[in-house]
Design a protein around this motif. Structure first.
Motif, PDB file in Angstrom:
ATOM      1  N   ILE A 241       0.751  -1.132   0.020  1.00  0.00           N
ATOM      2  CA  ILE A 241       0.205  -0.095  -0.007  1.00  0.00           C
ATOM      3  C   ILE A 241       0.691   1.273  -0.015  1.00  0.00           C
ATOM      4  N   LEU A 242       0.666   2.191  -1.009  1.00  0.00           N
ATOM      5  CA  LEU A 242       1.578   3.307  -1.289  1.00  0.00           C
ATOM      6  C   LEU A 242       1.192   4.330  -0.045  1.00  0.00           C
ATOM      7  N   HIS A 243       0.170   4.646  -0.079  1.00  0.00           N
ATOM      8  CA  HIS A 243      -0.811   5.558   1.052  1.00  0.00           C
ATOM      9  C   HIS A 243      -1.302   4.801   2.157  1.00  0.00           C
ATOM     10  N   TYR A 244      -0.617   4.280   2.879  1.00  0.00           N
ATOM     11  CA  TYR A 244      -1.206   3.522   4.049  1.00  0.00           C
ATOM     12  C   TYR A 244      -1.914   4.349   4.892  1.00  0.00           C
ATOM     13  N   LYS A 245      -1.178   5.461   5.347  1.00  0.00           N
ATOM     14  CA  LYS A 245      -1.642   6.415   6.611  1.00  0.00           C
ATOM     15  C   LYS A 245      -3.032   7.085   5.982  1.00  0.00           C
ATOM     16  N   ALA A 246      -3.027   7.601   4.573  1.00  0.00           N
ATOM     17  CA  ALA A 246      -4.275   8.252   4.023  1.00  0.00           C
ATOM     18  C   ALA A 246      -5.292   7.232   4.139  1.00  0.00           C
ATOM     19  N   LEU A 247      -5.256   5.919   3.674  1.00  0.00           N
ATOM     20  CA  LEU A 247      -5.948   5.014   3.561  1.00  0.00           C
ATOM     21  C   LEU A 247      -6.790   4.652   4.948  1.00  0.00           C
ATOM     22  N   LEU A 248      -5.934   4.372   5.777  1.00  0.00           N
ATOM     23  CA  LEU A 248      -6.140   4.389   7.442  1.00  0.00           C
ATOM     24  C   LEU A 248      -7.079   5.662   7.736  1.00  0.00           C
ATOM     25  N   ALA A 249      -6.650   6.877   7.671  1.00  0.00           N
ATOM     26  CA  ALA A 249      -7.458   7.525   8.079  1.00  0.00           C
ATOM     27  C   ALA A 249      -8.634   7.667   7.209  1.00  0.00           C
ATOM     28  N   ALA A 250      -8.864   7.563   5.947  1.00  0.00           N
ATOM     29  CA  ALA A 250     -10.084   7.378   5.240  1.00  0.00           C
ATOM     30  C   ALA A 250     -10.991   6.411   6.048  1.00  0.00           C
ATOM     31  N   SER A 251     -10.671   5.335   6.032  1.00  0.00           N
ATOM     32  CA  SER A 251     -11.220   4.161   6.951  1.00  0.00           C
ATOM     33  C   SER A 251     -11.727   4.579   8.206  1.00  0.00           C
ATOM     34  N   ILE A 252     -10.880   5.230   9.100  1.00  0.00           N
ATOM     35  CA  ILE A 252     -11.344   5.723  10.239  1.00  0.00           C
ATOM     36  C   ILE A 252     -12.392   7.000  10.202  1.00  0.00           C
ATOM     37  N   CYS A 253     -12.393   7.819   9.334  1.00  0.00           N
ATOM     38  CA  CYS A 253     -13.292   8.712   9.345  1.00  0.00           C
ATOM     39  C   CYS A 253     -14.742   8.121   8.613  1.00  0.00           C
ATOM     40  N   SER A 254     -14.534   7.048   8.063  1.00  0.00           N
ATOM     41  CA  SER A 254     -15.826   6.412   7.564  1.00  0.00           C
ATOM     42  C   SER A 254     -16.307   5.692   8.647  1.00  0.00           C
ATOM     43  N   LEU A 255     -15.574   5.139   9.497  1.00  0.00           N
ATOM     44  CA  LEU A 255     -16.165   4.647  10.993  1.00  0.00           C
ATOM     45  C   LEU A 255     -16.956   5.645  11.864  1.00  0.00           C
ATOM     46  N   LEU A 256     -16.071   6.785  11.700  1.00  0.00           N
ATOM     47  CA  LEU A 256     -16.820   7.891  12.694  1.00  0.00           C
ATOM     48  C   LEU A 256     -18.129   8.608  11.602  1.00  0.00           C
ATOM     49  N   ASN A 257     -18.221   8.515  10.540  1.00  0.00           N
ATOM     50  CA  ASN A 257     -19.192   8.763   9.899  1.00  0.00           C
ATOM     51  C   ASN A 257     -20.399   7.716  10.147  1.00  0.00           C
ATOM     52  N   THR A 258     -20.001   6.409   9.938  1.00  0.00           N
ATOM     53  CA  THR A 258     -20.985   5.237  10.653  1.00  0.00           C
ATOM     54  C   THR A 258     -21.648   5.681  11.917  1.00  0.00           C
ATOM     55  N   ILE A 259     -20.878   5.950  12.787  1.00  0.00           N
ATOM     56  CA  ILE A 259     -21.466   6.520  14.168  1.00  0.00           C
ATOM     57  C   ILE A 259     -22.465   7.605  13.914  1.00  0.00           C
ATOM     58  N   LEU A 260     -22.282   8.417  13.249  1.00  0.00           N
ATOM     59  CA  LEU A 260     -22.959   9.548  12.990  1.00  0.00           C
ATOM     60  C   LEU A 260     -24.069   9.294  12.250  1.00  0.00           C
ATOM     61  N   TYR A 261     -24.290   8.436  11.381  1.00  0.00           N
ATOM     62  CA  TYR A 261     -25.317   7.711  10.772  1.00  0.00           C
ATOM     63  C   TYR A 261     -26.383   6.957  11.551  1.00  0.00           C
ATOM     64  N   VAL A 262     -25.622   6.214  12.563  1.00  0.00           N
ATOM     65  CA  VAL A 262     -26.552   5.451  13.442  1.00  0.00           C
ATOM     66  C   VAL A 262     -27.156   6.350  14.566  1.00  0.00           C
ATOM     67  N   CYS A 263     -26.554   7.358  14.876  1.00  0.00           N
ATOM     68  CA  CYS A 263     -27.145   8.441  15.805  1.00  0.00           C
ATOM     69  C   CYS A 263     -28.088   9.278  15.176  1.00  0.00           C
ATOM     70  N   SER A 264     -27.834   9.384  13.798  1.00  0.00           N
ATOM     71  CA  SER A 264     -29.186  10.208  12.984  1.00  0.00           C
ATOM     72  C   SER A 264     -30.247   9.171  12.874  1.00  0.00           C
ATOM     73  N   ALA A 265     -30.175   8.087  12.621  1.00  0.00           N
ATOM     74  CA  ALA A 265     -31.136   6.852  12.651  1.00  0.00           C
ATOM     75  C   ALA A 265     -31.650   6.822  14.125  1.00  0.00           C
ATOM     76  N   VAL A 266     -31.203   6.835  14.806  1.00  0.00           N
ATOM     77  CA  VAL A 266     -31.715   6.857  16.523  1.00  0.00           C
ATOM     78  C   VAL A 266     -32.529   8.096  16.634  1.00  0.00           C
ATOM     79  N   ILE A 267     -31.949   9.130  16.358  1.00  0.00           N
ATOM     80  CA  ILE A 267     -32.841  10.231  16.628  1.00  0.00           C
ATOM     81  C   ILE A 267     -34.002  10.375  15.517  1.00  0.00           C
ATOM     82  N   GLY A 268     -33.964   9.930  14.238  1.00  0.00           N
ATOM     83  CA  GLY A 268     -34.961   9.778  13.423  1.00  0.00           C
ATOM     84  C   GLY A 268     -36.199   8.964  13.737  1.00  0.00           C
ATOM     85  N   PHE A 269     -35.728   7.718  14.622  1.00  0.00           N
ATOM     86  CA  PHE A 269     -36.630   6.896  14.826  1.00  0.00           C
ATOM     87  C   PHE A 269     -37.371   7.378  16.312  1.00  0.00           C
ATOM     88  N   GLY A 270     -36.472   8.018  17.160  1.00  0.00           N
ATOM     89  CA  GLY A 270     -36.951   8.613  18.305  1.00  0.00           C
ATOM     90  C   GLY A 270     -38.108   9.621  17.852  1.00  0.00           C
TER      91      GLY A 270
END
Length: 193
Positions: free
Chosen positions: A117-146
């Motif tokens: 992997i040439l850009h390991y740190k960048a791809l790791l940062a992208a996957s971590i940001c996507s995990l954080l975004n997943t948490i935000l979408y879960v929070c939005s789903a919970v608020i929407g359901f509430g």
């Protein structure tokens, strides 16, 4: 204008802004990876497709909410909600599942043995940001359901406080019926096209 500011101050608005910021980071990193590397894997393609899809859809929702004060009540009842009008619950649930799968797949791919992997740190940062975004979408789903549950409970309370005389069957162009559970159902006399 004030409704736009009120939307930006709401939890839904704050989550949408954060989802857009994290989505921009993810799409930028993976897009740069595609422009600099000719040898890419299907996992990276899936990550790009998933992040771009929900980035664009969230951006359209965000702009729609900002442009029209009535959009906040209309948009959740369209394609982004299921048949029970659960305020974008379906959209946020699908987004969280697919983004979680994309970020885990990318993390597994960049940590595989014998994969260069040439850009390991960048791809790791992208996957971590996507995990954080997943948490935000879960929070939005919970608020929407509430929000859905809260509005459903308020409707039941309002309907239970309506008292009608037992001989009341028609009122100003509406047919009024009482069901077995003492709920009030109003229908128009003329058919709706």
């Amino acid at each position: 204008m004030t409704s736009s500011v009120e939307y930006l101050k709401s939890w839904n608005g704050i989550f949408k802004i954060m989802q857009l910021v994290l989505g921009t980071i993810c799409v930028g990193i993976i897009g740069n990876e595609f422009s600099t590397v000719f040898n890419f894997y299907s996992v990276e393609c899936y990550f790009l497709i998933a992040t771009c899809t929900f980035y664009i859809a969230t951006f359209i929702l965000f702009i729609g909410y900002l442009m029209s004060p009535s959009a906040a009540s209309i948009i959740p009842k369209t394609i982004y909600a299921n048949k029970d009008d659960k305020n974008e619950f379906l959209y946020h649930s699908i987004a969280s599942i697919l983004l979680l799968a994309a970020s885990i797949a990318l993390m597994v791919q960049i940590h595989k043995r014998y994969v260069i992997i040439l850009h390991y740190k960048a791809l790791l940062a992208a996957s971590i940001c996507s995990l954080l975004n997943t948490i935000l979408y879960v929070c939005s789903a919970v608020i929407g359901f509430g929000t859905y549950r809260l509005s459903e409970n308020n409707l039941v309370k309002v309907m239970s406080t309506v008292k009608l005389p037992s001989n009341c069957h028609q009122s100003e162009g509406y047919n009024i019926k009482k069901s077995d559970q003492n709920d009030v159902v109003m229908t128009t006399k003329r058919p709706i096209p």
